[in-house]
Design a protein around this motif. Structure first.
Motif, PDB file in Angstrom:
ATOM      1  N   LEU A 111       0.806  -1.029   0.115  1.00  0.00           N
ATOM      2  CA  LEU A 111      -0.033   0.098  -0.235  1.00  0.00           C
ATOM      3  C   LEU A 111       1.021   1.199   0.116  1.00  0.00           C
ATOM      4  CD1 LEU A 111      -2.787   1.467   0.183  1.00  0.00           C
ATOM      5  CD2 LEU A 111      -2.731   0.968   2.814  1.00  0.00           C
ATOM      6  N   ALA A 112       1.895   1.088   0.732  1.00  0.00           N
ATOM      7  CA  ALA A 112       2.881   2.383   0.781  1.00  0.00           C
ATOM      8  C   ALA A 112       3.610   2.392  -0.813  1.00  0.00           C
ATOM      9  CB  ALA A 112       3.911   2.423   1.923  1.00  0.00           C
ATOM     10  N   ILE A 113       3.831   1.479  -1.333  1.00  0.00           N
ATOM     11  CA  ILE A 113       4.641   1.532  -2.384  1.00  0.00           C
ATOM     12  C   ILE A 113       3.736   2.193  -3.434  1.00  0.00           C
ATOM     13  CG2 ILE A 113       5.210  -0.042  -4.254  1.00  0.00           C
ATOM     14  CD1 ILE A 113       7.501   0.462  -2.024  1.00  0.00           C
ATOM     15  N   TYR A 114       2.470   1.829  -3.342  1.00  0.00           N
ATOM     16  CA  TYR A 114       1.356   2.231  -4.301  1.00  0.00           C
ATOM     17  C   TYR A 114       1.320   3.704  -4.234  1.00  0.00           C
ATOM     18  CZ  TYR A 114      -0.240  -1.707  -7.195  1.00  0.00           C
ATOM     19  OH  TYR A 114      -0.536  -2.736  -8.046  1.00  0.00           O
ATOM     20  N   ARG A 115       1.283   4.350  -2.953  1.00  0.00           N
ATOM     21  CA  ARG A 115       1.301   5.598  -2.956  1.00  0.00           C
ATOM     22  C   ARG A 115       2.326   6.471  -3.358  1.00  0.00           C
ATOM     23  NH1 ARG A 115      -1.320   4.731   3.203  1.00  0.00           N
ATOM     24  NH2 ARG A 115      -3.372   4.730   2.634  1.00  0.00           N
ATOM     25  N   LYS A 116       3.594   5.830  -3.099  1.00  0.00           N
ATOM     26  CA  LYS A 116       4.809   6.634  -3.453  1.00  0.00           C
ATOM     27  C   LYS A 116       4.735   6.252  -4.959  1.00  0.00           C
ATOM     28  CE  LYS A 116       7.497   5.312   0.227  1.00  0.00           C
ATOM     29  NZ  LYS A 116       8.473   4.256   0.977  1.00  0.00           N
ATOM     30  N   ALA A 117       4.241   5.167  -5.749  1.00  0.00           N
ATOM     31  CA  ALA A 117       4.269   5.085  -7.245  1.00  0.00           C
ATOM     32  C   ALA A 117       3.466   6.161  -8.030  1.00  0.00           C
ATOM     33  CB  ALA A 117       4.034   3.664  -7.734  1.00  0.00           C
ATOM     34  N   VAL A 118       2.373   6.125  -7.335  1.00  0.00           N
ATOM     35  CA  VAL A 118       1.410   7.357  -7.918  1.00  0.00           C
ATOM     36  C   VAL A 118       1.937   8.642  -7.854  1.00  0.00           C
ATOM     37  CG1 VAL A 118      -0.985   8.280  -7.810  1.00  0.00           C
ATOM     38  CG2 VAL A 118      -0.748   5.710  -7.871  1.00  0.00           C
ATOM     39  N   ALA A 119       2.545   8.810  -6.787  1.00  0.00           N
ATOM     40  CA  ALA A 119       3.217  10.228  -6.333  1.00  0.00           C
ATOM     41  C   ALA A 119       4.172  10.544  -7.240  1.00  0.00           C
ATOM     42  CB  ALA A 119       3.533  10.305  -5.140  1.00  0.00           C
ATOM     43  N   PHE A 120       5.008   9.393  -7.569  1.00  0.00           N
ATOM     44  CA  PHE A 120       6.214   9.491  -8.729  1.00  0.00           C
ATOM     45  C   PHE A 120       5.560   9.912 -10.100  1.00  0.00           C
ATOM     46  CE2 PHE A 120       8.865   6.503 -11.432  1.00  0.00           C
ATOM     47  CZ  PHE A 120       9.644   7.466 -11.643  1.00  0.00           C
ATOM     48  N   ARG A 121       4.571   9.063 -10.473  1.00  0.00           N
ATOM     49  CA  ARG A 121       4.009   9.323 -11.753  1.00  0.00           C
ATOM     50  C   ARG A 121       3.509  10.888 -11.976  1.00  0.00           C
ATOM     51  NH1 ARG A 121       2.004   6.648 -16.117  1.00  0.00           N
ATOM     52  NH2 ARG A 121       0.141   7.443 -17.263  1.00  0.00           N
ATOM     53  N   HIS A 122       2.833  11.614 -10.932  1.00  0.00           N
ATOM     54  CA  HIS A 122       2.360  12.833 -10.913  1.00  0.00           C
ATOM     55  C   HIS A 122       3.204  13.821 -10.678  1.00  0.00           C
ATOM     56  CE1 HIS A 122      -1.618  11.656 -11.174  1.00  0.00           C
ATOM     57  NE2 HIS A 122      -2.038  11.105  -9.839  1.00  0.00           N
ATOM     58  N   ALA A 123       4.429  13.580 -10.278  1.00  0.00           N
ATOM     59  CA  ALA A 123       5.799  14.481  -9.894  1.00  0.00           C
ATOM     60  C   ALA A 123       6.607  14.458 -10.969  1.00  0.00           C
ATOM     61  CB  ALA A 123       6.515  13.923  -8.767  1.00  0.00           C
ATOM     62  N   GLU A 124       6.552  13.497 -12.010  1.00  0.00           N
ATOM     63  CA  GLU A 124       7.376  13.547 -13.399  1.00  0.00           C
ATOM     64  C   GLU A 124       6.543  13.622 -14.475  1.00  0.00           C
ATOM     65  OE1 GLU A 124      10.773  13.371 -13.484  1.00  0.00           O
ATOM     66  OE2 GLU A 124      10.906  13.083 -11.318  1.00  0.00           O
ATOM     67  N   PRO A 125       6.659  14.898 -14.908  1.00  0.00           N
ATOM     68  CA  PRO A 125       5.718  15.168 -16.125  1.00  0.00           C
ATOM     69  C   PRO A 125       6.103  14.440 -17.311  1.00  0.00           C
ATOM     70  CG  PRO A 125       6.469  17.312 -15.031  1.00  0.00           C
ATOM     71  CD  PRO A 125       7.101  16.153 -14.477  1.00  0.00           C
ATOM     72  N   LEU A 126       7.240  13.926 -17.367  1.00  0.00           N
ATOM     73  CA  LEU A 126       7.505  13.183 -18.515  1.00  0.00           C
ATOM     74  C   LEU A 126       6.586  12.226 -18.566  1.00  0.00           C
ATOM     75  CD1 LEU A 126      11.682  13.056 -18.322  1.00  0.00           C
ATOM     76  CD2 LEU A 126       9.963  14.223 -19.952  1.00  0.00           C
ATOM     77  N   LEU A 127       6.249  11.369 -17.326  1.00  0.00           N
ATOM     78  CA  LEU A 127       5.340  10.241 -17.404  1.00  0.00           C
ATOM     79  C   LEU A 127       3.963  10.329 -17.787  1.00  0.00           C
ATOM     80  CD1 LEU A 127       6.584   8.609 -14.053  1.00  0.00           C
ATOM     81  CD2 LEU A 127       7.266   8.221 -16.578  1.00  0.00           C
ATOM     82  N   ALA A 128       3.723  11.759 -17.872  1.00  0.00           N
ATOM     83  CA  ALA A 128       2.159  11.940 -18.379  1.00  0.00           C
ATOM     84  C   ALA A 128       2.280  12.366 -19.908  1.00  0.00           C
ATOM     85  CB  ALA A 128       1.660  13.156 -17.723  1.00  0.00           C
ATOM     86  N   SER A 129       3.384  13.236 -20.257  1.00  0.00           N
ATOM     87  CA  SER A 129       3.399  13.743 -21.583  1.00  0.00           C
ATOM     88  C   SER A 129       4.686  13.272 -22.766  1.00  0.00           C
ATOM     89  CB  SER A 129       3.458  15.048 -21.469  1.00  0.00           C
ATOM     90  OG  SER A 129       4.798  15.582 -21.074  1.00  0.00           O
ATOM     91  N   GLY A 130       5.551  12.337 -21.854  1.00  0.00           N
ATOM     92  CA  GLY A 130       6.762  12.213 -22.608  1.00  0.00           C
ATOM     93  C   GLY A 130       6.739  10.981 -23.687  1.00  0.00           C
ATOM     94  N   VAL A 131       7.304  11.074 -24.881  1.00  0.00           N
ATOM     95  CA  VAL A 131       7.319  10.004 -25.589  1.00  0.00           C
ATOM     96  C   VAL A 131       7.958   8.640 -25.089  1.00  0.00           C
ATOM     97  CG1 VAL A 131       7.036  11.605 -27.746  1.00  0.00           C
ATOM     98  CG2 VAL A 131       9.552  10.690 -26.884  1.00  0.00           C
ATOM     99  N   ILE A 132       7.747   7.505 -25.557  1.00  0.00           N
ATOM    100  CA  ILE A 132       8.300   6.118 -25.024  1.00  0.00           C
ATOM    101  C   ILE A 132       9.146   5.788 -26.429  1.00  0.00           C
ATOM    102  CG2 ILE A 132       6.283   5.057 -25.701  1.00  0.00           C
ATOM    103  CD1 ILE A 132       6.951   3.251 -23.296  1.00  0.00           C
ATOM    104  N   ALA A 133      10.424   5.307 -25.697  1.00  0.00           N
ATOM    105  CA  ALA A 133      11.548   4.724 -26.852  1.00  0.00           C
ATOM    106  C   ALA A 133      12.102   3.735 -26.224  1.00  0.00           C
ATOM    107  CB  ALA A 133      12.308   5.923 -27.448  1.00  0.00           C
ATOM    108  N   PHE A 134      11.816   2.476 -26.703  1.00  0.00           N
ATOM    109  CA  PHE A 134      12.487   1.190 -26.141  1.00  0.00           C
ATOM    110  C   PHE A 134      14.056   0.835 -26.388  1.00  0.00           C
ATOM    111  CE2 PHE A 134       7.925   0.709 -25.948  1.00  0.00           C
ATOM    112  CZ  PHE A 134       7.754   0.020 -24.632  1.00  0.00           C
ATOM    113  N   ILE A 135      14.700   0.380 -25.536  1.00  0.00           N
ATOM    114  CA  ILE A 135      16.106   0.020 -25.750  1.00  0.00           C
ATOM    115  C   ILE A 135      16.232  -1.432 -25.726  1.00  0.00           C
ATOM    116  CG2 ILE A 135      18.265   0.289 -24.472  1.00  0.00           C
ATOM    117  CD1 ILE A 135      17.200   2.688 -23.093  1.00  0.00           C
ATOM    118  N   ASP A 136      17.195  -1.880 -26.713  1.00  0.00           N
ATOM    119  CA  ASP A 136      17.251  -3.336 -26.894  1.00  0.00           C
ATOM    120  C   ASP A 136      17.991  -4.153 -25.645  1.00  0.00           C
ATOM    121  OD1 ASP A 136      16.017  -3.333 -29.541  1.00  0.00           O
ATOM    122  OD2 ASP A 136      17.748  -3.004 -30.389  1.00  0.00           O
ATOM    123  N   LEU A 137      17.362  -5.020 -25.095  1.00  0.00           N
ATOM    124  CA  LEU A 137      17.892  -5.661 -23.877  1.00  0.00           C
ATOM    125  C   LEU A 137      17.309  -7.258 -24.180  1.00  0.00           C
ATOM    126  CD1 LEU A 137      17.629  -3.506 -20.698  1.00  0.00           C
ATOM    127  CD2 LEU A 137      19.565  -4.183 -21.980  1.00  0.00           C
TER     128      LEU A 137
END
Length: 539
Positions: free
Chosen positions: A447-473
Motif C-alpha cells: 500500500l505504501a509502495i502504491y502511494r509512492k508510485a502514484v506520487a512519482f508518476r504525478h511528480a514527473e511530467p515526462l510520465l504524463a506527456s513524454g514519448v516512449i522509446a524502447f532500448i534493446d535488452l
C-alpha cells in the motif's frame, strides 16, 4: 482536482467493484454509501478519478451488467440521493467520478425489451436484433455468445430469434435504428446532468452488427486467443458480430455530447483480440471520437520484458493520434500477482515491480481495487461461485469470482471490516492478513509502495506527456526512456529471478529515489536485483 480539459492524459484511475467494496447495511453486498465511506482511502492513493462498475437497476444475472433501468440505482446499492452524495464527496476530495455505461445490450427485464418482444409491429419492435430462423428452424447464423453457446435465443411470441453477445438475458440493441442511438444518448445526458465526469463504455466495439448477418469465418488456429480455451468463442474470427465500420459514427455522437460538458471523458472498453491495437487507434483518433480506450492486452500470463515491449509497441504503431488506458487487473481477469507469479515467487516482489512498470508507461493507467494490497486470486469452491461464466465452464475455467471477493479493511473485524453480515463471496484468510489497516502502519507495505508510485508518476511530467522509446535488452529485461526535447527519464526493469548487470545509455548516472532497493548504477552500468526497477533522470 486538475482543471485542464485533458486531465485524463496520463491520469491514474481506480476501479471500484461496488458489491465488493464496502457494505453499510449488513446484507453482505457493498453499496454506494460504502464507497462514499471509503473515498478517503482512494484519495490517499493520489489517484485522479474513480471508475465505478454498474450500480443501475438490474436483475443481477450478470452482476449489474444487465441493466433494466439506466436512470436509477438498484436498491441493492442504494438510491439516487446516495449517488449524489458520493459524487459530492468525491469532488470535495478532488476525485472525478467515471461510471460504467453498458450500451451494447440491456436486461431482458428492461421495459424497452419487454415491449419489443410482444409482436413485430410495436414502436420498439426494431430496437433489438431480431431475425427469422433458417428454414430448418435453426439460428440465423453461426455467431457465438462470449458466455457460451449460440448468440441467438428463440422467442416464442415473436417467432424469431434475438441476438445476445453475452447471456441469453442480455439482448443486444439494434444500433442501426437511430431511435436506439438517441435513447441511449439520452441516458448518458441524464448522468452528465447529475455531474459525473465521464463514462467507461462497456464492450464499445459490440454496438453494431453486420446487417446482412453473415457467418463468421473460423479463426486461424495459431491466433485462437480466447481468455481460456474451454470456450469455443475464440475459434471464430469475429468479422461480423462486432467492430463494424458504422461504430465510429456513433462514437463521434457520444464525443459530441460530452463536448457540451467540458472536462468530461469517454473511456471505451475494447476487447478485439489481435485487432485491438488497430481498433483502439481507430476509436481514439481525430479528436472527435473517444478520448481514450481501455485495453485487455496486458491481461496475459507472461511476465517478461518482451511481453510488455511487444504489446506497447503494437499500440504505439496504431495510436499515434490516439490514447490508451493500461491496466494489469480488473473485475474480469485473474489478479495479476497470481497471473504473473512463478512457483516460489514473493507476491510482494511481483506487485512492486508491476506497479513500477505500470506507472512508467505512456498513456493513462487504471488500478483495480485490492491490487494496492497485492491481493492474490481467491480460490473458491464451486458452491461459492456466483459468476454465470464460471458456472457454465467449470472446472476448465473457474470464472471471475476469484478477483471479485470483498475488500479487506480491518484484519481483526468480522468479515475483515467489509460487512457485519455474510459476504456475497467469501473473504480468504490470506486477504485478511493484507487488510488496509495492517498495511497502513507499515512504511514498507505494498500500500505504501502504491502511494509512492502514484506520487512519482504525478511528480514527473515526462510520465504524463513524454514519448516512449524502447532500448534493446534480453527478453527478461525491459528498458525505455520517456522524454521531451528538454528532459528524459530512463526506466529499467529486471523481470528475471536472477540479478542482472547491463550497460546504460550515456547521460544517466544517478538512480532516482523511486528505484528498487539494491538497484544501483556503477561506472560500467546498472546492477539490478531480481524483479527490480531502476529509474534515472538524464544528467
Amino acid at each position: 482536482m486538475t482543471a485542464t480539459p485533458e486531465w485524463w492524459r496520463g491520469a491514474v484511475l481506480y476501479q471500484v467493484y461496488p458489491r465488493s467494496f464496502q457494505d453499510t447495511t449488513g446484507d453482505g453486498i457493498g453499496d454506494l454509501k460504502g464507497i462514499t465511506r471509503r473515498l478517503d482511502h482512494i484519495a490517499s492513493l493520489g489517484v485522479d478519478a474513480v471508475w465505478i462498475s454498474p450500480f443501475f437497476k438490474s436483475p443481477m444475472a450478470d452482476m449489474g451488467y444487465d441493466v433494466s433501468d439506466y436512470r436509477d440505482v438498484d436498491p441493492m446499492f442504494g438510491t439516487l440521493a446516495d449517488f449524489d452524495a458520493l459524487l459530492a464527496r468525491a469532488h470535495e476530495l478532488g476525485l472525478k467520478i467515471i461510471i460504467d455505461q453498458v450500451l451494447s445490450h440491456c436486461s431482458d427485464q428492461h421495459a424497452w425489451f419487454r415491449e419489443s418482444r410482444t409482436d413485430r409491429t410495436n414502436p420498439k419492435a426494431d430496437w433489438y436484433v431480431w431475425a427469422d430462423p433458417k428454414p430448418d428452424g435453426t439460428a440465423p447464423n453461426n455467431w457465438l455468445s462470449i458466455f457460451g453457446g449460440p448468440a441467438w435465443e428463440w422467442d416464442g411470441t415473436r417467432m424469431q430469434y434475438y441476438m445476445h453477445s453475452f447471456l441469453t438475458s442480455q439482448p443486444d440493441f439494434n444500433f442501426h435504428n437511430p431511435e436506439v442511438q438517441d435513447a441511449l444518448l439520452d441516458t448518458i445526458r441524464f448522468w452528465l446532468d447529475r455531474g459525473v465526469d465521464g463514462f467507461r463504455l462497456d464492450a464499445c466495439n459490440h454496438y453494431f452488427h453486420d446487417i446482412a448477418l453473415r457467418d463468421n469465418p473460423p479463426a486461424p488456429m495459431s491466433s485462437a486467443h480466447d481468455i481460456q480455451q474451454s470456450n469455443p468463442y475464440g475459434f471464430q474470427e469475429h468479422l461480423y458480430d462486432k467492430t463494424q465500420p458504422e461504430n465510429v459514427a456513433f462514437l463521434k455522437r457520444i464525443r459530441a455530447l460530452l463536448e457540451e460538458y467540458p472536462g468530461t471523458v469517454a473511456v471505451g472498453e475494447v476487447g478485439d483480440g489481435e485487432q485491438s491495437p488497430k481498433t483502439v487507434g481507430l476509436y481514439t483518433s481525430g479528436g472527435d471520437t473517444l478520448h481514450l480506450a481501455y485495453t485487455f492486452d496486458l491481461f496475459g500470463t507472461e511476465f517478461s520484458g518482451r511481453y510488455f515491449r511487444d504489446t506497447v509497441e503494437k499500440f504505439e504503431a496504431e495510436t499515434a493520434d490516439g490514447w490508451v488506458c493500461w491496466a494489469l487487473s480488473n473485475h474480469d481477469v485473474m489478479r495479476h500477482v497470481s497471473r504473473f507469479a512463478q512457483p516460489g515467487d514473493d507476491p510482494d516482489q511481483i506487485a512492486r515491480l508491476a506497479i513500477a512498470i505500470l506507472v512508467a508507461l505512456k498513456g493513462t493507467i487504471c488500478l483495480y481495487q485490492g491490487e494496492e494490497l497485492a491481493l492474490p486470486e481467491a480460490e473458491l469452491a464451486f458452491e461459492d461461485l456466483r459468476d454465470p461464466y464460471g458456472i457454465r465452464f467449470w472446472p476448465a475455467f473457474k470464472g471471475r469470482d476469484g478477483c471479485r471477493t470483498p475488500m479487506p479493511w480491518e484484519a481483526g473485524e468480522a468479515q475483515a471490516g467489509f460487512s457485519t453480515g455474510k459476504p456475497w463471496l467469501p473473504i480468504p484468510d490470506a486477504h485478511r492478513d493484507r487488510s488496509v489497516d495492517v498495511q497502513s502502519t507499515d512504511p514498507a507495505s505494498i500500500l505504501a509502495i502504491y502511494r509512492k508510485a502514484v506520487a512519482f508518476r504525478h511528480a514527473e511530467p515526462l510520465l504524463a506527456s513524454g514519448v516512449i522509446a524502447f532500448i534493446d535488452l534480453p527478453d527478461d529485461m525491459l528498458a525505455f526512456t520517456r522524454s521531451t526535447d528538454e528532459a528524459a527519464l530512463l526506466c529499467l526493469f529486471n523481470l528475471s529471478r536472477e540479478p542482472r548487470n547491463t550497460p546504460l545509455p550515456a547521460g544517466f548516472s544517478r538512480p532516482h529515489s523511486f528505484s528498487s532497493d539494491g538497484a544501483t548504477i556503477t561506472e560500467v552500468g546498472a546492477i539490478l536485483p531480481p524483479l527490480s526497477a531502476l529509474f534515472s533522470q538524464r544528467d
